[in-house]
Enzyme design. Structure first.
Site, PDB file in Angstrom:
ATOM      1  N   SER A 147       6.636  -0.443  10.291  1.00 50.53           N
ATOM      2  CA  SER A 147       5.268  -0.342   9.779  1.00 50.53           C
ATOM      3  C   SER A 147       5.099   1.042   9.179  1.00 50.53           C
ATOM      4  O   SER A 147       5.693   2.017   9.668  1.00 50.53           O
ATOM      5  CB  SER A 147       4.278  -0.522  10.935  1.00 50.53           C
ATOM      6  OG  SER A 147       3.017   0.026  10.605  1.00 50.53           O
ATOM      7  N   SER A 148       4.280   1.126   8.133  1.00 51.10           N
ATOM      8  CA  SER A 148       4.032   2.440   7.527  1.00 51.10           C
ATOM      9  C   SER A 148       3.385   3.386   8.539  1.00 51.10           C
ATOM     10  O   SER A 148       3.498   4.599   8.429  1.00 51.10           O
ATOM     11  CB  SER A 148       3.132   2.291   6.308  1.00 51.10           C
ATOM     12  OG  SER A 148       3.749   1.407   5.397  1.00 51.10           O
TER      13      SER A 148
ATOM     14  N   GLY B 106       4.933 -10.001   4.107  1.00 53.96           N
ATOM     15  CA  GLY B 106       5.717  -9.883   5.341  1.00 53.96           C
ATOM     16  C   GLY B 106       5.012 -10.580   6.503  1.00 53.96           C
ATOM     17  O   GLY B 106       3.799 -10.469   6.674  1.00 53.96           O
TER      18      GLY B 106
ATOM     19  N   LYS C 173       4.917  -9.749   9.425  1.00 52.40           N
ATOM     20  CA  LYS C 173       4.320  -8.835  10.402  1.00 52.40           C
ATOM     21  C   LYS C 173       2.796  -8.932  10.346  1.00 52.40           C
ATOM     22  O   LYS C 173       2.132  -8.917  11.368  1.00 52.40           O
ATOM     23  CB  LYS C 173       4.752  -7.397  10.182  1.00 52.40           C
ATOM     24  CG  LYS C 173       4.202  -6.538  11.316  1.00 52.40           C
ATOM     25  CD  LYS C 173       4.746  -5.185  11.322  1.00 52.40           C
ATOM     26  CE  LYS C 173       3.821  -4.101  10.934  1.00 52.40           C
ATOM     27  NZ  LYS C 173       2.425  -4.219  10.970  1.00 52.40           N
TER      28      LYS C 173
ATOM     29  N   HIS D 138       9.332  -3.620   3.395  1.00 52.41           N
ATOM     30  CA  HIS D 138       8.950  -3.861   1.993  1.00 52.41           C
ATOM     31  C   HIS D 138      10.188  -4.184   1.155  1.00 52.41           C
ATOM     32  O   HIS D 138      10.180  -5.061   0.304  1.00 52.41           O
ATOM     33  CB  HIS D 138       8.284  -2.613   1.396  1.00 52.41           C
ATOM     34  CG  HIS D 138       7.016  -2.209   2.065  1.00 52.41           C
ATOM     35  ND1 HIS D 138       6.908  -1.058   2.811  1.00 52.41           N
ATOM     36  CD2 HIS D 138       5.802  -2.792   2.095  1.00 52.41           C
ATOM     37  CE1 HIS D 138       5.686  -0.952   3.273  1.00 52.41           C
ATOM     38  NE2 HIS D 138       4.987  -1.982   2.864  1.00 52.41           N
TER      39      HIS D 138
ATOM     40  N   VAL E 278      10.925  -7.150   9.827  1.00 47.39           N
ATOM     41  CA  VAL E 278      12.121  -6.298   9.955  1.00 47.39           C
ATOM     42  C   VAL E 278      11.852  -5.333  11.121  1.00 47.39           C
ATOM     43  O   VAL E 278      10.782  -4.717  11.191  1.00 47.39           O
ATOM     44  CB  VAL E 278      12.398  -5.519   8.652  1.00 47.39           C
ATOM     45  CG1 VAL E 278      13.612  -4.607   8.827  1.00 47.39           C
ATOM     46  CG2 VAL E 278      12.628  -6.494   7.495  1.00 47.39           C
TER      47      VAL E 278
ATOM     48  N   GLN F 121      -2.796 -11.961   7.708  1.00 42.04           N
ATOM     49  CA  GLN F 121      -2.943 -11.697   6.266  1.00 42.04           C
ATOM     50  C   GLN F 121      -2.227 -12.800   5.467  1.00 42.04           C
ATOM     51  O   GLN F 121      -2.741 -13.263   4.451  1.00 42.04           O
ATOM     52  CB  GLN F 121      -2.355 -10.329   5.930  1.00 42.04           C
ATOM     53  CG  GLN F 121      -2.226 -10.058   4.448  1.00 42.04           C
ATOM     54  CD  GLN F 121      -1.890  -8.622   4.160  1.00 42.04           C
ATOM     55  OE1 GLN F 121      -2.765  -7.768   4.185  1.00 42.04           O
ATOM     56  NE2 GLN F 121      -0.638  -8.322   3.884  1.00 42.04           N
TER      57      GLN F 121
ATOM     58  N   MET G 164       0.853  -1.189   0.000  1.00 42.72           N
ATOM     59  CA  MET G 164       0.000   0.000   0.000  1.00 42.72           C
ATOM     60  C   MET G 164       0.892   1.244   0.000  1.00 42.72           C
ATOM     61  O   MET G 164       0.456   2.328   0.372  1.00 42.72           O
ATOM     62  CB  MET G 164      -0.932   0.004   1.204  1.00 42.72           C
ATOM     63  CG  MET G 164      -1.878  -1.214   1.176  1.00 42.72           C
ATOM     64  SD  MET G 164      -3.443  -0.948   2.017  1.00 42.72           S
ATOM     65  CE  MET G 164      -2.898  -0.618   3.659  1.00 42.72           C
TER      66      MET G 164
HETATM   67  O1  PAF Z   1      -0.093  -5.640   3.363  1.00 44.96           O
HETATM   68  C1  PAF Z   1      -0.526  -4.767   2.606  1.00 44.96           C
HETATM   69  O2  PAF Z   1       0.136  -3.780   2.323  1.00 44.96           O
HETATM   70  C2  PAF Z   1      -1.922  -4.906   2.040  1.00 44.96           C
HETATM   71  O3  PAF Z   1      -2.793  -5.491   2.938  1.00 44.96           O
HETATM   72  C3  PAF Z   1      -1.959  -5.624   0.668  1.00 44.96           C
HETATM   73  C4  PAF Z   1      -1.486  -7.076   0.790  1.00 44.96           C
HETATM   74  C5  PAF Z   1      -1.110  -4.893  -0.325  1.00 44.96           C
HETATM   75  C6  PAF Z   1      -3.398  -5.668   0.142  1.00 44.96           C
HETATM   76  O4  PAF Z   1      -3.914  -4.392  -0.010  1.00 44.96           O
END
Ligand code: PAF
Length: 272
Positions: A176-177, A138, A140, A28, A167, A144, A21
């Site tokens: 984290s963003s 990831g 983290k 990332h 990381v 997901q 995102m």
């Molecule tokens: O982890 C993320 O950044 C988001 O949940 C993803 C996998 C890109 C889906 O929008």
């Protein structure tokens, strides 16, 4: 993007994909580097997916740093950045959703109803567009990862999934963003999260204890800081995300907390 993918595949080139995102950080980039080692064509998607944000969540203020992200991708040798608009990804009239009624409703899914339907739906769309041989996620966002694994297995997707370690910064805080919003004081408070996970791990390692003892040890550390509001601390089976009844096999100790209006998650794998 589909055309690029079709041509790369026709030439027999292996496509590696990192869905994001944006607001890219070292977490990332560790995915990008690994994918680059394994594949000939690297694609990073940058799309803040409205479907995975609930009402009142941080969709509007989620950091959008596209040009810095593109620069970071270029510096890392990424071949393609796919950054679609919300209208392209969800045109008027689109209504199909991918739902995981059990796995998607536990933990994060319980705190963020509909979140994993949004994630699973967009990930399936992205995989259909990018057509990767391999996609990296990831650890983290452990749940997901489990959701995407389930999705890929259930819908018989032809993609290899790669899950790479969390990381952390020099104080153990998982990158984290959302960390960019933490004040210095919040950052100090947030350092209790990795300490809490470690406390839980220690109890598990000692052996002969009940799962609740692991959870209690982690909670006790978090409770040292009143400014840190616990959403959940849970010990679950690493695949089903159901609470474990005994300390055995591969488990995940997961934490979600709030610092003011910032929500942070973290986890650690416990194997016994
Ligand atoms: O982890 C993320 O950044 C988001 O949940 C993803 C996998 C890109 C889906 O929008």
């Amino acid at each position: 993007m589909k055309e690029v993918a079709r041509k790369a595949r026709a030439r027999g080139r292996k496509i590696g994909f990192v869905p994001t995102m944006g607001a890219l950080h070292e977490g990332h980039m560790s995915l990008v580097r690994r994918v680059k080692e394994l594949c000939e064509v690297t694609v990073v998607s940058i799309f803040v997916n409205p479907l995975q944000f609930g009402p009142g969540e941080d969709l509007e203020r989620y950091p959008r740093t596209l040009s810095a992200d593109v620069d970071a991708c270029i510096a890392e040798g990424v071949d393609y950045v796919f950054a679609p608009s919300a209208e392209e990804m969800e045109p008027a009239g689109a209504e199909t959703r991918v739902e995981l009624p059990a796995l998607g409703s536990r933990l994060e899914g319980r705190s963020r109803p509909g979140h994993f339907t949004g994630v699973a739906t967009v990930v399936l769309k992205l995989l259909n567009i990018v057509q990767p041989h391999m996609a990296a996620f990831g650890q983290k966002d452990a749940q997901q990862c489990a959701v995407v694994r389930r999705l890929a297995a259930d819908l018989m997707l032809d993609v290899e999934l790669l899950v790479l370690p969390i990381v952390r910064d020099e104080h153990g805080l998982a990158l984290s963003s959302r960390n960019r919003w933490l004040t210095e004081q919040d950052r100090e408070r947030a350092r209790l999260i990795p300490r809490a996970l470690e406390a839980g791990r220690e109890v598990a390692r000692d052996g002969g204890r009940q799962p609740q003892a692991v959870i209690d040890a982690a909670r006790a550390v978090l409770e040292e800081e009143p400014g840190l509001e616990i959403d959940y601390v849970e010990l679950v089976d690493a695949e089903s995300f159901e609470s474990v009844e005994q300390l055995a096999g591969e488990m995940l100790l997961l934490v979600a907390v709030r610092l003011g209006d910032i929500r942070l998650i973290d986890n650690t794998v416990i194997r016994l």
